[in-house]
Scaffold this active site. Structure first.
Site, PDB file in Angstrom:
ATOM      1  N   HIS A   1      32.922  50.061  -7.042  1.00 18.04           N
ATOM      2  CA  HIS A   1      31.780  50.915  -7.084  1.00 18.04           C
ATOM      3  C   HIS A   1      31.230  51.194  -8.401  1.00 18.04           C
ATOM      4  O   HIS A   1      30.180  51.684  -8.531  1.00 18.04           O
ATOM      5  CB  HIS A   1      32.381  52.338  -6.773  1.00 18.04           C
ATOM      6  CG  HIS A   1      33.012  52.136  -5.200  1.00 18.04           C
ATOM      7  ND1 HIS A   1      32.025  51.744  -4.269  1.00 18.04           N
ATOM      8  CD2 HIS A   1      33.980  52.483  -4.973  1.00 18.04           C
ATOM      9  CE1 HIS A   1      32.776  51.428  -3.070  1.00 18.04           C
ATOM     10  NE2 HIS A   1      34.146  52.315  -3.513  1.00 18.04           N
TER      11      HIS A   1
ATOM     12  N   HIS B   1      33.260  56.877 -16.111  1.00 14.99           N
ATOM     13  CA  HIS B   1      32.756  55.923 -15.472  1.00 14.99           C
ATOM     14  C   HIS B   1      31.177  56.028 -15.563  1.00 14.99           C
ATOM     15  O   HIS B   1      30.621  56.901 -16.099  1.00 14.99           O
ATOM     16  CB  HIS B   1      33.309  55.601 -14.125  1.00 14.99           C
ATOM     17  CG  HIS B   1      32.775  57.055 -13.193  1.00 14.99           C
ATOM     18  ND1 HIS B   1      33.774  58.277 -13.207  1.00 14.99           N
ATOM     19  CD2 HIS B   1      31.817  57.342 -12.533  1.00 14.99           C
ATOM     20  CE1 HIS B   1      33.083  59.060 -12.403  1.00 14.99           C
ATOM     21  NE2 HIS B   1      31.958  58.766 -12.155  1.00 14.99           N
TER      22      HIS B   1
ATOM     23  N   HIS C   1      27.121  55.187 -14.171  1.00 14.43           N
ATOM     24  CA  HIS C   1      26.107  54.801 -12.946  1.00 14.43           C
ATOM     25  C   HIS C   1      25.006  54.505 -13.396  1.00 14.43           C
ATOM     26  O   HIS C   1      24.534  54.761 -14.426  1.00 14.43           O
ATOM     27  CB  HIS C   1      25.909  56.180 -12.101  1.00 14.43           C
ATOM     28  CG  HIS C   1      27.204  56.801 -11.700  1.00 14.43           C
ATOM     29  ND1 HIS C   1      27.509  56.750 -10.171  1.00 14.43           N
ATOM     30  CD2 HIS C   1      27.915  57.932 -12.190  1.00 14.43           C
ATOM     31  CE1 HIS C   1      28.499  57.376  -9.867  1.00 14.43           C
ATOM     32  NE2 HIS C   1      28.897  58.070 -11.329  1.00 14.43           N
TER      33      HIS C   1
ATOM     34  N   HIS D   1      29.771  59.713 -16.743  1.00 14.52           N
ATOM     35  CA  HIS D   1      30.753  60.870 -16.230  1.00 14.52           C
ATOM     36  C   HIS D   1      32.087  61.063 -16.898  1.00 14.52           C
ATOM     37  O   HIS D   1      32.931  59.966 -16.341  1.00 14.52           O
ATOM     38  CB  HIS D   1      30.850  60.739 -14.666  1.00 14.52           C
ATOM     39  CG  HIS D   1      29.405  61.121 -13.810  1.00 14.52           C
ATOM     40  ND1 HIS D   1      29.394  60.671 -12.539  1.00 14.52           N
ATOM     41  CD2 HIS D   1      28.425  61.618 -14.399  1.00 14.52           C
ATOM     42  CE1 HIS D   1      28.040  61.039 -12.293  1.00 14.52           C
ATOM     43  NE2 HIS D   1      27.742  61.705 -13.459  1.00 14.52           N
TER      44      HIS D   1
END
Ligand SMILES: [Zn+2]
Length: 259
Positions: A95, A120, A122, A139
């Site tokens: 993900h 992580h 995005h 994040h």
């Protein structure tokens, strides 16, 4: 509390534990979702009973940041150090790219200490500012020492002229394929990943991935960090579009620190 709400609480706790660095791979549900198609964000709430908050919740994340109320807020106190080599893993988890750390870095917010478990990325950003997404969002996930509440510090990452050397070690070590954690050879200076200015937006929200548990104090820093185009492309070559669409703010307060 009825049985089903107890189960949801249990599922939430298990997920929070996995955020805490205890990798729980037996939770098959954790892998059975996606950012597009039949397993995409619009379907998350129906994929598994424990994902119900994704569609039934009323304090979901991310949100569009606009019309924040400026008030005097406490500082977010960062106690970040260098990671220890023995405790830092980088994982392509299917993900995102995630770095697990457990070396005593933490933040204090409103008198509560939250331990940094992992960070992580995005792309594009999940939070938008007046409808505009940034190239990426980082994040930092912190866990309250005395409960399963989380404090997530968000940092918007935008394109600048130069390579950001604080990030080189991370982007040079991203596993191309999803799989087991890999140990990083060099430590990371966590503090250097942050912007100099620490003004922030804050609201009460959720995980932006299933099970969308509403246990997160969001602290989105209002100063972005610059990366080179090559650095952004190194990440987006692996993950592009791993951002949940913005959710309604509803009756929640959205505050911005005066500085
Ligand atoms: Zn995230």
């Amino acid at each position: 509390m009825n049985v089903s709400s107890l189960l949801v609480l249990l599922a939430t706790s298990v997920f929070a534990l996995s955020l805490g660095g205890v990798l729980i791979l037996t939770n098959a549900a954790d892998t059975d979702w996606s950012y597009a198609g039949d397993l995409g964000p619009g379907h998350w709430g129906k994929l598994f009973p424990e994902f119900a908050p994704c569609e039934e919740g009323n304090a979901q994340s991310p949100i569009d940041i606009s019309d924040a109320t400026e008030v005097d807020l406490v500082e977010v106190e960062f106690h970040y150090g260098e990671t220890e080599r023995t405790k830092q893993n980088i994982t392509n988890n299917g993900h995102t790219i995630q770095v697990d750390v457990s070396d005593g870095s933490y933040v204090v917010y409103n008198g509560i200490a939250y331990d940094l478990a992992q960070f992580h990325f995005h792309s594009p950003s999940e939070h938008t500012i007046d409808g505009e997404a940034a190239a990426m969002e980082l994040h930092f996930v912190h866990v309250d020492r005395n409960s399963n509440a989380l404090a997530v510090v968000g940092v918007l990452l935008v394109e600048g002229e130069d390579e950001n050397e604080a990030y080189t070690n991370i982007f040079d070590n991203m596993p191309a394929e999803a799989g087991e954690p890999e140990t990083m050879a060099e430590p990371i200076d966590l503090e250097a990943l942050l912007p100099q200015r620490r003004g922030y937006y804050t609201y009460q929200g959720s995980l932006t991935t299933p099970p969308c548990s509403e246990i997160v104090r969001w602290l989105l820093l209002d100063t972005p960090v610059e990366l080179s185009r090559a650095q952004i492309e190194a990440y987006t070559a692996l993950y592009s579009g791993n951002a949940r669409p913005v959710q309604p703010l509803g009756k929640r307060d959205l505050l911005r620190s005066r500085r």
